[in-house]
Design a protein around this motif. Structure first.
Motif, PDB file in Angstrom:
ATOM      1  N   ARG B 128      59.997  35.731  38.755  1.00 40.80           N
ATOM      2  CA  ARG B 128      59.781  37.154  38.492  1.00 40.80           C
ATOM      3  C   ARG B 128      60.139  37.505  37.050  1.00 40.80           C
ATOM      4  O   ARG B 128      60.740  38.546  36.782  1.00 40.80           O
ATOM      5  CB  ARG B 128      60.631  38.015  39.410  1.00 40.80           C
ATOM      6  N   ARG B 152      57.835  42.033  40.197  1.00 42.20           N
ATOM      7  CA  ARG B 152      58.325  41.867  41.567  1.00 42.20           C
ATOM      8  C   ARG B 152      57.902  40.550  42.187  1.00 42.20           C
ATOM      9  O   ARG B 152      58.215  40.285  43.342  1.00 42.20           O
ATOM     10  CB  ARG B 152      57.828  43.022  42.446  1.00 42.20           C
ATOM     11  N   SER B 153      57.126  39.760  41.484  1.00 47.77           N
ATOM     12  CA  SER B 153      56.697  38.502  42.084  1.00 47.77           C
ATOM     13  C   SER B 153      56.295  37.536  40.970  1.00 47.77           C
ATOM     14  O   SER B 153      56.461  37.829  39.786  1.00 47.77           O
ATOM     15  CB  SER B 153      55.539  38.753  43.042  1.00 47.77           C
ATOM     16  N   ASP B 173      52.388  40.388  42.361  1.00 50.77           N
ATOM     17  CA  ASP B 173      52.740  41.661  42.992  1.00 50.77           C
ATOM     18  C   ASP B 173      51.621  42.691  42.806  1.00 50.77           C
ATOM     19  O   ASP B 173      51.848  43.889  42.880  1.00 50.77           O
ATOM     20  CB  ASP B 173      54.090  42.195  42.497  1.00 50.77           C
ATOM     21  N   ILE B 174      50.391  42.178  42.555  1.00 52.21           N
ATOM     22  CA  ILE B 174      49.175  42.996  42.544  1.00 52.21           C
ATOM     23  C   ILE B 174      49.105  43.922  41.336  1.00 52.21           C
ATOM     24  O   ILE B 174      48.442  44.946  41.372  1.00 52.21           O
ATOM     25  CB  ILE B 174      49.023  43.808  43.857  1.00 52.21           C
ATOM     26  N   LYS B 175      49.830  43.599  40.274  1.00 54.40           N
ATOM     27  CA  LYS B 175      49.810  44.469  39.098  1.00 54.40           C
ATOM     28  C   LYS B 175      49.478  43.670  37.837  1.00 54.40           C
ATOM     29  O   LYS B 175      49.882  42.513  37.698  1.00 54.40           O
ATOM     30  CB  LYS B 175      51.192  45.118  38.901  1.00 54.40           C
ATOM     31  N   PRO B 211      41.479  47.991  42.705  1.00 51.69           N
ATOM     32  CA  PRO B 211      41.320  48.975  43.783  1.00 51.69           C
ATOM     33  C   PRO B 211      41.682  48.427  45.158  1.00 51.69           C
ATOM     34  O   PRO B 211      42.245  49.138  45.979  1.00 51.69           O
ATOM     35  CB  PRO B 211      39.845  49.362  43.703  1.00 51.69           C
ATOM     36  N   SER B 212      41.376  47.179  45.432  1.00 46.61           N
ATOM     37  CA  SER B 212      41.672  46.626  46.756  1.00 46.61           C
ATOM     38  C   SER B 212      42.820  45.628  46.714  1.00 46.61           C
ATOM     39  O   SER B 212      42.933  44.772  47.597  1.00 46.61           O
ATOM     40  CB  SER B 212      40.436  45.953  47.346  1.00 46.61           C
ATOM     41  N   GLY B 214      45.313  42.493  45.741  1.00 45.16           N
ATOM     42  CA  GLY B 214      45.079  41.087  45.456  1.00 45.16           C
ATOM     43  C   GLY B 214      45.825  40.641  44.209  1.00 45.16           C
ATOM     44  O   GLY B 214      46.014  41.405  43.272  1.00 45.16           O
ATOM     45  N   HIS B 233      42.326  39.077  42.947  1.00 43.12           N
ATOM     46  CA  HIS B 233      41.828  38.279  44.071  1.00 43.12           C
ATOM     47  C   HIS B 233      40.977  39.111  45.033  1.00 43.12           C
ATOM     48  O   HIS B 233      40.539  38.621  46.072  1.00 43.12           O
ATOM     49  CB  HIS B 233      42.990  37.624  44.817  1.00 43.12           C
ATOM     50  N   ASP B 234      40.723  40.381  44.697  1.00 41.38           N
ATOM     51  CA  ASP B 234      39.827  41.170  45.536  1.00 41.38           C
ATOM     52  C   ASP B 234      38.388  41.073  45.008  1.00 41.38           C
ATOM     53  O   ASP B 234      37.582  41.961  45.246  1.00 41.38           O
ATOM     54  CB  ASP B 234      40.282  42.631  45.591  1.00 41.38           C
ATOM     55  N   SER B 235      38.077  39.966  44.317  1.00 43.93           N
ATOM     56  CA  SER B 235      36.726  39.751  43.772  1.00 43.93           C
ATOM     57  C   SER B 235      36.309  40.897  42.863  1.00 43.93           C
ATOM     58  O   SER B 235      35.189  41.385  42.944  1.00 43.93           O
ATOM     59  CB  SER B 235      35.686  39.605  44.875  1.00 43.93           C
ATOM     60  N   LEU B 255      32.900  35.178  45.534  1.00 47.59           N
ATOM     61  CA  LEU B 255      34.309  34.826  45.641  1.00 47.59           C
ATOM     62  C   LEU B 255      35.063  35.223  44.366  1.00 47.59           C
ATOM     63  O   LEU B 255      34.456  35.411  43.316  1.00 47.59           O
ATOM     64  CB  LEU B 255      34.433  33.324  45.920  1.00 47.59           C
ATOM     65  N   PRO B 256      36.397  35.349  44.439  1.00 46.96           N
ATOM     66  CA  PRO B 256      37.164  35.907  43.327  1.00 46.96           C
ATOM     67  C   PRO B 256      37.098  35.096  42.025  1.00 46.96           C
ATOM     68  O   PRO B 256      36.930  33.877  42.034  1.00 46.96           O
ATOM     69  CB  PRO B 256      38.598  35.902  43.860  1.00 46.96           C
TER      70      PRO B 256
END
Lengths: 156, 410
Positions: B128, B152-153, B173-175, B211-212, B214, B233-235, B255-256
């Motif tokens: 992290r 966070r990750s 952590d999706i950011k 937006p989604s 990943g 990873h939400d393509s 695929l992503p």
């Protein structure tokens, strides 16, 4: 072998644990409000269906779908409403309906299809209906849509 | 429109990452092991000339500084090394000597990049944290300061701003975030930019999400540094104009993507699990997918009967040979495993694309920042490919899925 230790929530001993709430913004509505919205949608969907406006009905159900924790009741009701739409469409109409949906709505529809398939015994949902929709939706929206249904933490 | 140059560096193992030297006469790669292999170009081939072994766990990332000719490597053993060439006292040959870097992380190092001035480098890690490393002449070693908050990750990728101070990072952590990595003894005070004015170490200049959701696999500043792109990873690929503030998000039907690089201020090449480099173009008004660098017809011999990306399939790889293999097994009980000596299998299991598996790295190959002429890719199939970025096949011909949604958030 005793495997119960696998069910211990080890995150509770980690003061630095990453919580779900840090990964996405939860549904801004409070549970009662979300349920009320969903009930109104269900009524509007019935009138859309009586006019054979399937795209409008799906957009209603999927456009403002409740997600996240604490709104289980609204989520279940919304799934039932969605299933009633899926069940009342003819298989030959599905491709045209799916194409008419916006990309966001397609992604949310995919989430519901997987939610339906994950129900124990598939609930009152017919497997062939879900798989039929899944096939047509994937033909239009591609594997990317499936990937988004998997990555999105805003569970419906 | 030159066809891509294709090199099979490895038959069995994936290429984890690759980095060319300044004049592109040598390339450093890791073949999914704890060693860095250096190849030298000889005509149309690459010969193995050197091996750098000091890490004891698999290498995760390599970067080769063009001006100072130093290599930095990171690995799962939580270490990074800076490699410098010096003459061997006995033989006089130039040999690569490692210097250990004091990273102070307790998880794998996942990604490393030299800063534009080559006086710092950033090491992303699973702890992290991002270690910003600079040279301490008194101790004669590389010391690090850690960017920690609010990561966070695991940090998966980093990219330097041209001003040598700002750093973008993509994380699990999706950011995607933009940090200040200002080091007092190294950097001059940066001038104000769209990302902020006062920039002490660990300032957060921006935080963005797909937006989604990943994992954010890859981040990159535009050549000017005023725009940020990241792939999740939400393509989707997302382009951030901080001054706007606008975020353009292009959702893909395939695929992503896991790696991307800017070729001009208004175009990006990105690649990933779909095995081909895609070209995106846009500006402050909108962004869209314009095509693929992989032209299915020329990359494979004519008359072959392979099904795959270039075929009639409307949905990416869904109707690929692998899919058909499983369908045949399920519906007709025909087992037709790839590699089995049946007539159809060897050709059928081949994808229509040049890369036969996920592309894990795309990097500029020739040109100057802002006007890149060629990019290089390497992937899990062990291939290293150099592409002309202007040889774009429009998406319709490349057989990508029909609907590529485009939308704006905020």
């Amino acid at each position: 072998m005793d495997v119960n230790f696998r069910k211990i929530d080890i995150d509770q001993y980690d003061e630095d644990a990453l919580l779900d709430s840090e990964l996405y913004d939860s549904d801004p509505r409070d549970p009662a409000h979300a349920l009320e919205d969903t009930k109104q949608n269900a009524a509007a969907v019935r009138s859309s269906l009586s006019r054979n406006d399937y795209v409008g009905a799906l957009t209603l159900v999927l456009g403002n779908a409740p997600y996240g924790p604490n709104v289980e009741e609204a989520k279940n009701l919304n799934l039932q409403t969605l299933v009633s739409i899926l069940n009342s469409t003819k298989a030959t109409d599905i491709p045209a309906i799916v194409k008419a949906l916006s990309p966001d709505t397609q992604d949310t529809l995919m989430k519901y299809l997987y939610k339906g398939m994950a129900l124990p015994g598939w609930g009152d949902v017919s497997g062939s209906v879900l798989l039929g929709w899944h096939e047509k939706l994937t033909e239009v929206a591609g594997t990317g849509c499936i990937v988004r249904a998997m990555t999105d933490r805003r569970l419906v | 429109m030159a066809p891509p140059e294709i090199f099979n560096l490895s038959q069995q193992s994936p290429i984890t990452c690759h980095a060319f030297n300044a004049d592109r006469s040598q390339v450093a790669v890791s073949l999914n092991s704890n060693e860095v292999r250096i190849y030298a170009r000889q005509g149309n081939d690459w010969s193995h000339i050197d091996t750098l072994s000091e890490h004891d766990k698999p290498i995760t990332s390599i970067d080769w500084a063009p001006n100072s000719n130093r290599i930095v490597t990171s690995a799962q053993d939580r270490n990074a090394y800076v490699w410098q060439q010096s003459p061997d006292p006995q033989t006089g040959h130039m040999v690569w000597k490692p210097t250990l870097v004091l990273l102070r992380i307790n998880r794998a190092a996942t990604f490393v990049r030299w800063s534009p001035n080559e006086d710092k480098f950033a090491v992303a890690s699973g702890a992290r944290a991002i270690a910003i490393c600079s040279f301490d002449p008194e101790g004669d070693w590389w010391v690090s300061r850690l960017l920690k908050k609010p990561i966070r990750s695991t940090v998966l990728s980093v990219d330097w701003h041209p001003n040598n101070v700002l750093l973008a990072a993509g994380s699990a952590d999706i950011k995607a975030r933009v940090f200040s990595a200002y080091i007092k003894d190294v950097d001059k005070r940066p001038s104000a930019s769209v990302w902020g004015e006062k920039l002490p170490f660990n300032t957060i200049c921006g935080e963005y999400a797909s937006p989604s959701g990943g994992w954010v696999h890859s981040v990159a500043f535009s050549p000017s540094g005023d725009v940020l792109a990241f792939a999740g990873h939400d393509s989707s690929i997302n382009i951030v104009y901080p001054g706007g503030p606008a975020v353009y998000s292009v959702k893909l039907s395939i695929l992503p993507l896991v790696t991307l690089t800017w070729t001009t201020e208004e175009s990006i090449v990105a690649a990933g699990h779909d095995c081909q480099p895609l070209v995106f173009a846009g500006n402050q008004g909108s962004w869209e997918l314009v095509g693929s660098l992989d032209e299915p017809q020329s990359s494979k011999s004519a008359g072959s009967t392979r099904s795959g990306l270039g075929g009639p399939s409307p949905v990416g790889r869904l109707n690929s040979a692998a899919f058909n293999t499983f369908r045949n097994a399920a519906e007709r009980g025909i087992s037709n495993a790839p590699g089995s000596p049946t007539a159809a299998s060897s050709g059928e299991s081949e994808l229509f694309t040049v890369h036969q598996n996920t592309i894990t790295s795309v990097r500029p190959y020739s040109g100057v920042p802002g006007q890149i002429a060629q990019v290089s890719t390497s992937g899990v199939d062990g291939k290293l490919v150099v592409w002309d970025v202007n040889a774009v096949t429009p998406i319709s011909a490349a057989g990508l899925a029909g609907k590529l949604g485009k939308m704006q958030v905020r």
